[in-house]
Design a protein around this motif. Structure first.
Motif, PDB file in Angstrom:
ATOM      1  N   ALA A  81       0.844  -1.193   0.000  1.00 50.92           N
ATOM      2  CA  ALA A  81       0.000   0.000   0.000  1.00 50.92           C
ATOM      3  C   ALA A  81       0.876   1.238   0.000  1.00 50.92           C
ATOM      4  CB  ALA A  81      -0.922   0.009   1.224  1.00 50.92           C
ATOM      5  N   VAL A  82       0.291   2.329  -0.464  1.00 51.69           N
ATOM      6  CA  VAL A  82       0.942   3.630  -0.358  1.00 51.69           C
ATOM      7  C   VAL A  82       0.522   4.229   0.980  1.00 51.69           C
ATOM      8  CG1 VAL A  82       1.081   5.955  -1.330  1.00 51.69           C
ATOM      9  CG2 VAL A  82       0.986   3.950  -2.846  1.00 51.69           C
ATOM     10  N   ARG A  83       1.501   4.582   1.797  1.00 47.23           N
ATOM     11  CA  ARG A  83       1.211   5.070   3.142  1.00 47.23           C
ATOM     12  C   ARG A  83       1.716   6.501   3.305  1.00 47.23           C
ATOM     13  NH1 ARG A  83      -2.308   2.946   6.257  1.00 47.23           N
ATOM     14  NH2 ARG A  83      -1.076   2.879   8.187  1.00 47.23           N
ATOM     15  N   GLN A  84       0.998   7.241   4.137  1.00 43.76           N
ATOM     16  CA  GLN A  84       1.385   8.598   4.479  1.00 43.76           C
ATOM     17  C   GLN A  84       1.458   8.704   5.995  1.00 43.76           C
ATOM     18  OE1 GLN A  84      -1.077  11.676   2.855  1.00 43.76           O
ATOM     19  NE2 GLN A  84       0.119  13.320   3.796  1.00 43.76           N
ATOM     20  N   HIS A  85       2.645   9.096   6.504  1.00 46.23           N
ATOM     21  CA  HIS A  85       2.861   9.188   7.942  1.00 46.23           C
ATOM     22  C   HIS A  85       2.871  10.629   8.433  1.00 46.23           C
ATOM     23  CE1 HIS A  85       3.856   4.877   8.402  1.00 46.23           C
ATOM     24  NE2 HIS A  85       4.309   5.003   7.168  1.00 46.23           N
ATOM     25  N   VAL A  86       3.121  11.586   7.534  1.00 46.03           N
ATOM     26  CA  VAL A  86       3.102  13.011   7.872  1.00 46.03           C
ATOM     27  C   VAL A  86       2.483  13.763   6.700  1.00 46.03           C
ATOM     28  CG1 VAL A  86       5.133  12.913   9.379  1.00 46.03           C
ATOM     29  CG2 VAL A  86       5.423  13.389   6.941  1.00 46.03           C
TER      30      VAL A  86
ATOM     31  N   PRO B 288       4.727  17.284   1.114  1.00 42.18           N
ATOM     32  CA  PRO B 288       4.824  17.183  -0.348  1.00 42.18           C
ATOM     33  C   PRO B 288       4.604  15.753  -0.831  1.00 42.18           C
ATOM     34  CG  PRO B 288       7.004  17.324   0.630  1.00 42.18           C
ATOM     35  CD  PRO B 288       6.030  17.544   1.738  1.00 42.18           C
ATOM     36  N   PRO B 289       4.588  15.560  -2.146  1.00 42.70           N
ATOM     37  CA  PRO B 289       4.350  14.208  -2.677  1.00 42.70           C
ATOM     38  C   PRO B 289       5.276  13.143  -2.100  1.00 42.70           C
ATOM     39  CG  PRO B 289       4.200  15.815  -4.441  1.00 42.70           C
ATOM     40  CD  PRO B 289       4.675  16.567  -3.228  1.00 42.70           C
ATOM     41  N   GLU B 290       6.495  13.526  -1.741  1.00 43.59           N
ATOM     42  CA  GLU B 290       7.469  12.553  -1.253  1.00 43.59           C
ATOM     43  C   GLU B 290       7.063  11.916   0.078  1.00 43.59           C
ATOM     44  OE1 GLU B 290       8.238  15.673  -2.302  1.00 43.59           O
ATOM     45  OE2 GLU B 290       8.896  14.978  -4.285  1.00 43.59           O
TER      46      GLU B 290
END
Length: 328
Positions: free
Chosen positions: A3-8, A11-13
């Motif tokens: 999965a694509v995860r976001q922790h913060v 920006p896209p990175e």
């Protein structure tokens, strides 16, 4: 699963491709083996943590509110007949989870993908397509209209150009750069104007052959949306549904300006969209049906799921055309 995860927020990175535990569907839910996940401009806004007066998702999270795939598990209370079905679903503004190899959806949100409709097209219909249907129903275009479409090479703009031509209207599309204006013409527009050079408004006047437009469908907002709307003649209709401009706000007019120009201006998303007969599900069904009948032919730009960060960056810098889709 992956999965694509976001922790913060950022920006896209901040979007990272990770191995995570495969979810199990709860009561009233199904699990999809995802084949296509839609990327929406709102996804980039939420990723950045921008304050739009709405609650931001809790972190860490897996973004993505539009997904198509095959049902590979069902939760308690769900008809086992869904197993193996090709489906598409809008996961919901709070659920997310589409940027993954597997996603959980409410069984009530499912639509079977019509024969002849590929999964990327189905994803385009479940979000962008349903909004396009709602905009078109409120626009009530006819053969007597002269329509200007902003962001005409985008996911929404492409569908609106197609539908306006099918209604018999004359259509001028605004897009950024030669590659995009050529694509707008390929969708059947009568004219296409590149809005990137200074003085592009003069080119719009020439494309309109000195006449006024009767309808402006504006998904850009800001100064560009305002300039497009100023092409309207008396009795013209300005329908706005987006704010993709750098200014990040809708194009609006004061009551005095509307009276001065003798035009109308309406926001055709949000409450206006939800209030249409049959609700959002009927709009989704209509969009899928239009795709099955060849009336909606979305342009799709695909990225591998692992390249979600690149997809977001391309969308934000207006380097994409049509609907952006991730493929696991």
């Amino acid at each position: 699963m992956y999965a694509v995860r976001q922790h913060v927020f950022g920006p896209p990175e901040t979007l990272v491709y990770e191995e995570v535990e495969t979810p199990s569907p709860g009561p009233g839910e199904v699990r999809l083996a995802v084949t296509a996940a839609g990327v929406h401009l709102m996804d980039t806004v939420l990723r950045a943590g921008r304050d739009l007066g709405m609650a931001l998702p809790g972190l860490p999270m897996t973004p993505g509110r539009e997904a198509a795939g095959v049902v590979d598990a069902v939760g308690a209370g769900v008809d086992a007949g869904w197993l193996g079905a090709r489906v598409v679903a809008y996961l919901g503004p709070e659920r997310n989870g589409g940027y993954a190899t597997h996603a959980v959806a409410s069984a009530e949100a499912l639509h079977r993908v019509p024969d002849g409709v590929d999964d990327a097209t189905a994803v385009a219909m479940i979000g962008t397509g349903r909004t396009a249907v709602g905009v078109l129903e409120q626009a009530a275009l006819s053969a007597g209209d002269v329509v200007v479409v902003t962001a005409a090479a985008g996911g929404m703009g492409t569908l609106l150009v197609q539908a306006a031509r099918q209604a018999g209207a004359r259509v001028i599309g605004l897009a950024g750069g030669r590659r995009k204006t050529e694509a707008v013409l390929e969708q059947g527009a009568d004219g296409a104007v590149d809005y990137t050079p200074a003085g592009w408004e003069r080119q719009l006047g020439e494309a309109l052959r000195g006449a006024a437009s009767t309808v402006v469908l504006d998904g850009v907002g800001g100064r560009l949306g305002r300039s497009a709307a100023e092409s309207l003649g008396p009795g013209g209709r300005h329908l706005y549904y987006g704010w993709a401009s750098d200014e990040g706000h809708f194009t609006t007019f004061t009551e005095a300006e509307l009276e001065q120009y003798r035009i109308t201006s309406h926001l055709v998303v949000g409450p206006s969209l939800f209030a249409l007969p049959g609700g959002i599900r009927r709009l989704e069904e209509t969009a899928l049906d239009r795709a099955a009948r060849g009336l909606f032919r979305p342009v799709v730009q695909s990225f591998p799921l692992a390249h979600a960060a690149q997809a977001h960056a391309a969308l934000e810098t207006r380097a994409t055309m049509g609907k952006v889709v991730l493929r696991p």
